[in-house]
Design a protein around this motif. Structure first.
Motif, PDB file in Angstrom:
ATOM      1  N   TYR A   1      -3.266   8.601  17.532  1.00  0.00           N
ATOM      2  CA  TYR A   1      -2.221   8.810  16.581  1.00  0.00           C
ATOM      3  C   TYR A   1      -1.141   7.983  16.735  1.00  0.00           C
ATOM      4  CZ  TYR A   1       1.895  10.900  14.004  1.00  0.00           C
ATOM      5  OH  TYR A   1       2.900  10.771  12.981  1.00  0.00           O
ATOM      6  N   LEU A   2      -0.708   7.790  17.882  1.00  0.00           N
ATOM      7  CA  LEU A   2       0.508   6.641  17.916  1.00  0.00           C
ATOM      8  C   LEU A   2       0.011   5.430  17.590  1.00  0.00           C
ATOM      9  CD1 LEU A   2       2.208   7.970  21.086  1.00  0.00           C
ATOM     10  CD2 LEU A   2       2.912   8.228  18.845  1.00  0.00           C
ATOM     11  N   GLY A   3      -1.224   4.841  17.863  1.00  0.00           N
ATOM     12  CA  GLY A   3      -1.543   3.490  17.438  1.00  0.00           C
ATOM     13  C   GLY A   3      -1.590   3.393  15.900  1.00  0.00           C
ATOM     14  N   ALA A   4      -2.155   4.362  15.212  1.00  0.00           N
ATOM     15  CA  ALA A   4      -1.804   4.252  13.812  1.00  0.00           C
ATOM     16  C   ALA A   4      -0.419   4.278  13.180  1.00  0.00           C
ATOM     17  CB  ALA A   4      -2.760   5.583  13.038  1.00  0.00           C
ATOM     18  N   TYR A   5       0.140   5.200  13.996  1.00  0.00           N
ATOM     19  CA  TYR A   5       1.655   5.290  13.610  1.00  0.00           C
ATOM     20  C   TYR A   5       2.384   3.703  13.791  1.00  0.00           C
ATOM     21  CZ  TYR A   5       6.557   6.546  13.711  1.00  0.00           C
ATOM     22  OH  TYR A   5       7.726   6.728  13.494  1.00  0.00           O
ATOM     23  N   CYS A   6       2.054   3.163  14.866  1.00  0.00           N
ATOM     24  CA  CYS A   6       2.453   1.900  15.004  1.00  0.00           C
ATOM     25  C   CYS A   6       2.441   0.668  13.873  1.00  0.00           C
ATOM     26  CB  CYS A   6       1.941   1.334  16.414  1.00  0.00           C
ATOM     27  SG  CYS A   6       2.759   1.882  17.768  1.00  0.00           S
ATOM     28  N   TYR A   7       1.136   0.943  13.331  1.00  0.00           N
ATOM     29  CA  TYR A   7       0.892   0.173  12.123  1.00  0.00           C
ATOM     30  C   TYR A   7       1.555   0.366  10.993  1.00  0.00           C
ATOM     31  CZ  TYR A   7      -3.025  -2.159  14.818  1.00  0.00           C
ATOM     32  OH  TYR A   7      -3.613  -2.974  15.480  1.00  0.00           O
ATOM     33  N   SER A   8       1.620   1.778  10.814  1.00  0.00           N
ATOM     34  CA  SER A   8       2.645   2.282   9.717  1.00  0.00           C
ATOM     35  C   SER A   8       3.989   1.720   9.623  1.00  0.00           C
ATOM     36  CB  SER A   8       2.723   3.725   9.672  1.00  0.00           C
ATOM     37  OG  SER A   8       3.531   4.417  10.601  1.00  0.00           O
ATOM     38  N   LYS A   9       4.574   1.502  11.106  1.00  0.00           N
ATOM     39  CA  LYS A   9       5.905   0.990  11.148  1.00  0.00           C
ATOM     40  C   LYS A   9       5.801  -0.529  10.900  1.00  0.00           C
ATOM     41  CE  LYS A   9       9.077   3.048  12.632  1.00  0.00           C
ATOM     42  NZ  LYS A   9      10.061   3.518  11.685  1.00  0.00           N
ATOM     43  N   LEU A  10       5.013  -1.120  10.941  1.00  0.00           N
ATOM     44  CA  LEU A  10       4.598  -2.386  10.520  1.00  0.00           C
ATOM     45  C   LEU A  10       4.565  -2.971   9.159  1.00  0.00           C
ATOM     46  CD1 LEU A  10       2.311  -3.762  13.502  1.00  0.00           C
ATOM     47  CD2 LEU A  10       4.579  -4.117  13.504  1.00  0.00           C
ATOM     48  N   SER A  11       4.674  -1.877   8.471  1.00  0.00           N
ATOM     49  CA  SER A  11       4.107  -1.916   6.981  1.00  0.00           C
ATOM     50  C   SER A  11       5.704  -2.376   6.442  1.00  0.00           C
ATOM     51  CB  SER A  11       3.965  -0.660   6.347  1.00  0.00           C
ATOM     52  OG  SER A  11       4.177  -0.387   4.837  1.00  0.00           O
ATOM     53  N   PRO A  12       5.578  -3.352   5.586  1.00  0.00           N
ATOM     54  CA  PRO A  12       7.043  -3.797   5.049  1.00  0.00           C
ATOM     55  C   PRO A  12       7.462  -3.220   3.984  1.00  0.00           C
ATOM     56  CG  PRO A  12       5.120  -5.315   4.093  1.00  0.00           C
ATOM     57  CD  PRO A  12       4.432  -4.213   5.309  1.00  0.00           C
ATOM     58  N   VAL A  13       8.565  -3.628   3.175  1.00  0.00           N
ATOM     59  CA  VAL A  13       9.198  -3.078   2.168  1.00  0.00           C
ATOM     60  C   VAL A  13       8.051  -3.573   1.049  1.00  0.00           C
ATOM     61  CG1 VAL A  13      11.343  -3.303   2.654  1.00  0.00           C
ATOM     62  CG2 VAL A  13      10.496  -5.312   1.577  1.00  0.00           C
ATOM     63  N   TYR A  14       8.273  -2.613  -0.031  1.00  0.00           N
ATOM     64  CA  TYR A  14       7.276  -2.593  -1.138  1.00  0.00           C
ATOM     65  C   TYR A  14       7.165  -3.850  -1.669  1.00  0.00           C
ATOM     66  CZ  TYR A  14      10.579  -2.492  -4.980  1.00  0.00           C
ATOM     67  OH  TYR A  14      11.533  -2.735  -5.705  1.00  0.00           O
ATOM     68  N   SER A  15       8.159  -4.836  -1.804  1.00  0.00           N
ATOM     69  CA  SER A  15       8.181  -5.845  -2.435  1.00  0.00           C
ATOM     70  C   SER A  15       7.664  -6.984  -1.890  1.00  0.00           C
ATOM     71  CB  SER A  15       9.481  -6.519  -2.854  1.00  0.00           C
ATOM     72  OG  SER A  15      10.362  -6.570  -1.771  1.00  0.00           O
ATOM     73  N   LEU A  16       7.150  -6.957  -0.780  1.00  0.00           N
ATOM     74  CA  LEU A  16       6.496  -8.147   0.202  1.00  0.00           C
ATOM     75  C   LEU A  16       5.060  -7.599  -0.045  1.00  0.00           C
ATOM     76  CD1 LEU A  16       8.866  -8.120   3.196  1.00  0.00           C
ATOM     77  CD2 LEU A  16       8.691  -9.682   1.222  1.00  0.00           C
ATOM     78  N   ASP A  17       4.348  -8.688   0.626  1.00  0.00           N
ATOM     79  CA  ASP A  17       2.714  -8.585   0.614  1.00  0.00           C
ATOM     80  C   ASP A  17       2.504  -7.193   1.560  1.00  0.00           C
ATOM     81  OD1 ASP A  17       0.019  -9.028   2.391  1.00  0.00           O
ATOM     82  OD2 ASP A  17       0.139 -10.386   0.585  1.00  0.00           O
ATOM     83  N   GLN A  18       1.365  -6.611   1.028  1.00  0.00           N
ATOM     84  CA  GLN A  18       1.139  -5.345   1.378  1.00  0.00           C
ATOM     85  C   GLN A  18      -0.303  -5.050   2.304  1.00  0.00           C
ATOM     86  OE1 GLN A  18       3.370  -2.395   1.374  1.00  0.00           O
ATOM     87  NE2 GLN A  18       4.469  -3.966   0.529  1.00  0.00           N
ATOM     88  N   VAL A  19      -0.653  -6.257   2.986  1.00  0.00           N
ATOM     89  CA  VAL A  19      -1.740  -6.164   3.808  1.00  0.00           C
ATOM     90  C   VAL A  19      -1.483  -5.351   4.811  1.00  0.00           C
ATOM     91  CG1 VAL A  19      -3.110  -7.831   5.448  1.00  0.00           C
ATOM     92  CG2 VAL A  19      -2.347  -8.642   3.188  1.00  0.00           C
ATOM     93  N   ASP A  20      -0.486  -5.176   5.582  1.00  0.00           N
ATOM     94  CA  ASP A  20      -0.188  -4.461   6.667  1.00  0.00           C
ATOM     95  C   ASP A  20       0.019  -2.944   6.317  1.00  0.00           C
ATOM     96  OD1 ASP A  20      -0.340  -6.474   8.731  1.00  0.00           O
ATOM     97  OD2 ASP A  20       1.908  -6.870   8.356  1.00  0.00           O
ATOM     98  N   THR A  21       0.181  -2.860   4.960  1.00  0.00           N
ATOM     99  CA  THR A  21       0.237  -1.315   4.732  1.00  0.00           C
ATOM    100  C   THR A  21      -1.121  -0.911   4.265  1.00  0.00           C
ATOM    101  OG1 THR A  21       2.490  -1.645   3.555  1.00  0.00           O
ATOM    102  CG2 THR A  21       1.156   0.026   2.846  1.00  0.00           C
ATOM    103  N   TYR A  22      -2.183  -1.754   3.749  1.00  0.00           N
ATOM    104  CA  TYR A  22      -3.599  -1.308   3.655  1.00  0.00           C
ATOM    105  C   TYR A  22      -4.054  -1.125   5.137  1.00  0.00           C
ATOM    106  CZ  TYR A  22      -3.562  -2.210  -1.358  1.00  0.00           C
ATOM    107  OH  TYR A  22      -3.448  -2.256  -2.827  1.00  0.00           O
ATOM    108  N   LYS A  23      -3.939  -1.825   5.942  1.00  0.00           N
ATOM    109  CA  LYS A  23      -4.167  -1.653   7.371  1.00  0.00           C
ATOM    110  C   LYS A  23      -3.735  -0.306   8.002  1.00  0.00           C
ATOM    111  CE  LYS A  23      -4.436  -5.283  10.010  1.00  0.00           C
ATOM    112  NZ  LYS A  23      -3.827  -6.476  10.722  1.00  0.00           N
ATOM    113  N   ALA A  24      -2.334  -0.087   7.639  1.00  0.00           N
ATOM    114  CA  ALA A  24      -1.978   1.129   8.323  1.00  0.00           C
ATOM    115  C   ALA A  24      -2.791   2.129   7.482  1.00  0.00           C
ATOM    116  CB  ALA A  24      -0.245   1.216   8.080  1.00  0.00           C
TER     117      ALA A  24
END
Length: 264
Positions: free
Chosen positions: A107-130
């Motif tokens: 869970y914490l590993g996945a949560y860490c990726y969610s914390k790397l998700s940027p604001v919506y106006s930026l590229d959302q590659v990390d959000t898809y990964k999260a």
């Protein structure tokens, strides 16, 4: 008096740092491990990390490794170094699948990726990964006590992607490219039928349809005004708040006035 006071403080600092510095310089990995665990338990995670960095390779495969790598990952997490923490938690899950800590670390590993998700106006590659990481946790631990939290995070991440897609579509309205706005907003509504931005998208589609109509060549105005009226009806059907209602009604009044000239 002041001089004695500063001498005392300096001696205290030297004394308190001495064992840690000695452990850092020691060739004995056992000494380093003991000090790292001590600093971890004291909440001095940055100091613990520096020692874990030194000894982690030497402890792989040893009985103490599971505890060490758990503390190592937690130290990164608790200092908000989410990229490194996510990597360490994922490595822990892969290395110790039978650990009593494996669900927490997944869970914490996945949560860490969610914390790397940027604001919506930026590229959302990390959000898809999260989203992929957190959905993986949900699929692997469907009975987890953390399931509700995981679902909330996935919902928030998906809404961020939807927000970006909505803003991209709305941008055509902002720059007065009303024909493109209608197409983009229709595509958005089709791609995200359950989105919380649906009402706003329908409003801006109506707004775009109206202004496209009144700025059209004369032979297309009536037809496009009727299409704009249909867009208003769809907006009203899905309207759950008053956010755009007053603006939409004012625009509809103008639209009806424009249509009257064609009924004479």
């Amino acid at each position: 008096m002041n001089k004695l006071y500063f001498i005392f403080i300096f001696a205290l600092i030297v004394t308190s740092c001495g064992p840690y510095q000695a452990a850092m310089k020691s060739e004995d990995v056992g000494v380093k491990y003991t000090m790292a665990e001590s600093k971890y338990n004291e909440g001095k995670y940055e100091k613990a990390i520096r020692l874990f960095d030194q000894i982690a390779p030497a402890y792989r495969g040893k009985p103490q490794a599971e505890k060490l790598f758990y503390m190592y990952a937690q130290s990164y997490f608790l200092t908000k170094q989410y990229y490194l923490a996510g990597y360490q938690f994922e490595s822990f899950v892969s290395s110790y699948p039978k650990s009593e800590k494996v669900e927490e670390c997944a869970y914490l590993g996945a949560y860490c990726y969610s914390k790397l998700s940027p604001v919506y106006s930026l590229d959302q590659v990390d959000t898809y990964k999260a989203i992929d990481k957190m959905q993986g946790f949900i699929d692997n631990y469907p009975e987890s006590v953390l399931l509700a939290e995981a679902n909330v995070i996935v919902k928030q991440l998906r809404e961020k992607i939807e927000k970006k897609a909505f803003e991209n579509a709305k941008q055509y309205n902002t720059i007065y490219d009303y024909k493109s706005a209608i197409v983009a907003l229709d595509n958005f509504i089709s791609d995200y039928p359950g989105t919380p931005f649906k009402e706003a998208a329908l409003y801006y589609k109506f707004d775009s349809a109206y202004y496209l109509a009144i700025n059209s060549v004369s032979e297309k105005v009536e037809e496009r005004l009727k299409s704009a009226k249909d867009a208003y009806d769809k907006y009203i059907k899905h309207s759950n708040s008053s956010e755009f209602k007053e603006q939409a009604d004012d625009l509809m009044n103008k639209l009806n006035q424009n249509l009257q000239q064609f009924s004479k």
